[in-house]
Design a protein around this motif. Structure first.
Motif, PDB file in Angstrom:
ATOM      1  N   PHE A   1     -34.952 -41.949   2.202  1.00  0.00           N
ATOM      2  CA  PHE A   1     -34.257 -43.033   2.872  1.00  0.00           C
ATOM      3  C   PHE A   1     -33.077 -43.500   2.040  1.00  0.00           C
ATOM      4  O   PHE A   1     -33.197 -43.741   0.850  1.00  0.00           O
ATOM      5  N   GLU A   2     -31.981 -43.632   2.687  1.00  0.00           N
ATOM      6  CA  GLU A   2     -30.824 -44.281   2.101  1.00  0.00           C
ATOM      7  C   GLU A   2     -30.974 -45.769   2.411  1.00  0.00           C
ATOM      8  O   GLU A   2     -31.512 -46.131   3.461  1.00  0.00           O
ATOM      9  N   PRO A   3     -30.497 -46.637   1.517  1.00  0.00           N
ATOM     10  CA  PRO A   3     -30.610 -48.073   1.799  1.00  0.00           C
ATOM     11  C   PRO A   3     -30.092 -48.458   3.182  1.00  0.00           C
ATOM     12  O   PRO A   3     -30.739 -49.233   3.886  1.00  0.00           O
ATOM     13  N   ALA A   4     -28.953 -47.917   3.583  1.00  0.00           N
ATOM     14  CA  ALA A   4     -28.380 -48.279   4.883  1.00  0.00           C
ATOM     15  C   ALA A   4     -29.334 -47.933   6.023  1.00  0.00           C
ATOM     16  O   ALA A   4     -29.494 -48.719   6.966  1.00  0.00           O
ATOM     17  N   GLU A   5     -29.980 -46.783   5.955  1.00  0.00           N
ATOM     18  CA  GLU A   5     -30.921 -46.389   6.998  1.00  0.00           C
ATOM     19  C   GLU A   5     -32.091 -47.357   7.077  1.00  0.00           C
ATOM     20  O   GLU A   5     -32.514 -47.754   8.167  1.00  0.00           O
ATOM     21  N   TYR A   6     -32.600 -47.733   5.922  1.00  0.00           N
ATOM     22  CA  TYR A   6     -33.744 -48.645   5.915  1.00  0.00           C
ATOM     23  C   TYR A   6     -33.336 -50.047   6.360  1.00  0.00           C
ATOM     24  O   TYR A   6     -34.096 -50.731   7.056  1.00  0.00           O
ATOM     25  N   LEU A   7     -32.146 -50.479   5.980  1.00  0.00           N
ATOM     26  CA  LEU A   7     -31.662 -51.794   6.410  1.00  0.00           C
ATOM     27  C   LEU A   7     -31.562 -51.858   7.936  1.00  0.00           C
ATOM     28  O   LEU A   7     -31.956 -52.848   8.554  1.00  0.00           O
ATOM     29  N   VAL A   8     -31.059 -50.800   8.541  1.00  0.00           N
ATOM     30  CA  VAL A   8     -30.965 -50.754  10.006  1.00  0.00           C
ATOM     31  C   VAL A   8     -32.366 -50.742  10.623  1.00  0.00           C
ATOM     32  O   VAL A   8     -32.617 -51.411  11.632  1.00  0.00           O
ATOM     33  N   GLU A   9     -33.271 -50.013  10.004  1.00  0.00           N
ATOM     34  CA  GLU A   9     -34.652 -50.004  10.488  1.00  0.00           C
ATOM     35  C   GLU A   9     -35.249 -51.413  10.425  1.00  0.00           C
ATOM     36  O   GLU A   9     -35.916 -51.858  11.363  1.00  0.00           O
ATOM     37  N   LEU A  10     -34.990 -52.123   9.319  1.00  0.00           N
ATOM     38  CA  LEU A  10     -35.497 -53.491   9.193  1.00  0.00           C
ATOM     39  C   LEU A  10     -34.899 -54.436  10.233  1.00  0.00           C
ATOM     40  O   LEU A  10     -35.574 -55.360  10.691  1.00  0.00           O
ATOM     41  N   LEU A  11     -33.643 -54.211  10.595  1.00  0.00           N
ATOM     42  CA  LEU A  11     -33.033 -55.034  11.647  1.00  0.00           C
ATOM     43  C   LEU A  11     -33.854 -54.971  12.926  1.00  0.00           C
ATOM     44  O   LEU A  11     -34.085 -55.988  13.583  1.00  0.00           O
ATOM     45  N   HIS A  12     -34.305 -53.781  13.264  1.00  0.00           N
ATOM     46  CA  HIS A  12     -35.098 -53.599  14.480  1.00  0.00           C
ATOM     47  C   HIS A  12     -36.499 -54.182  14.318  1.00  0.00           C
ATOM     48  O   HIS A  12     -36.990 -54.877  15.216  1.00  0.00           O
ATOM     49  N   ILE A  13     -37.109 -53.936  13.169  1.00  0.00           N
ATOM     50  CA  ILE A  13     -38.466 -54.437  12.916  1.00  0.00           C
ATOM     51  C   ILE A  13     -38.491 -55.960  12.933  1.00  0.00           C
ATOM     52  O   ILE A  13     -39.371 -56.572  13.536  1.00  0.00           O
ATOM     53  N   LYS A  14     -37.520 -56.567  12.276  1.00  0.00           N
ATOM     54  CA  LYS A  14     -37.484 -58.028  12.136  1.00  0.00           C
ATOM     55  C   LYS A  14     -36.706 -58.717  13.254  1.00  0.00           C
ATOM     56  O   LYS A  14     -36.625 -59.942  13.275  1.00  0.00           O
ATOM     57  N   ALA A  15     -36.121 -57.948  14.143  1.00  0.00           N
ATOM     58  CA  ALA A  15     -35.343 -58.479  15.270  1.00  0.00           C
ATOM     59  C   ALA A  15     -34.302 -59.494  14.799  1.00  0.00           C
ATOM     60  O   ALA A  15     -34.228 -60.616  15.287  1.00  0.00           O
TER      61      ALA A  15
END
Length: 143
Positions: free
Chosen positions: A32-46
């Motif tokens: 995981f690149e930080p950017a990929e995980y940050l985008v994933e967190l956006l969806h998880i945390k709405a």
């Protein structure tokens, strides 16, 4: 099927050579690149990028560069972003590990204060004040 970390460690420690385990477990490596995980967190945390960036006390330009993958955040900036997402301690440590950084470590004085502030639900400014009070710098001023 993804193997548990314990199983992977067992396979690595019992291998006779690197080729023996590298081929077998390569699908389990985290890339995981930080950017990929940050985008994933956006969806998880709405949440929105702008709200996370604001709560992380980042400038909009820098924050968006982190989300777009144009810049790689330092560990302290990842922690600030964790504050922006309002992560719990386990979530913060997962984020740090998944983005290639060491999790918060209770035997490190800076990390111990960050853990305390996180568990106490301090905001980022109050956390920075606590770190500064102990002469340890701050999250937002660190590189």
């Amino acid at each position: 099927m993804e193997q548990k970390t314990e199983e992977l460690l067992n396979e690595i420690t019992h291998a006779k050579g690197a080729d023996q385990f590298m081929t077998n477990i390569e699908a389990n490596f985290v890339h995981f690149e930080p950017a990929e995980y940050l985008v994933e967190l956006l969806h998880i945390k709405a949440q929105t990028k702008s709200s996370v960036i604001r709560q992380a006390n980042l400038t909009p330009t820098t924050g968006y560069q982190y989300f777009d993958g144009k810049r790689r955040p330092s560990r302290s900036r990842m922690i600030a972003l964790g504050w922006g997402f309002q992560l719990t301690l386990p979530e913060m440590n997962t984020m740090l590990k998944r983005t290639g950084y060491a999790p918060l470590y209770a035997k490190d004085e800076w990390d111990a204060l960050v853990i305390f502030a996180l568990v106490q639900r301090f905001d980022l400014n109050k956390t920075d004040e606590l770190l500064y009070q102990y002469g340890l710098g701050t999250i937002t001023a660190a590189n």
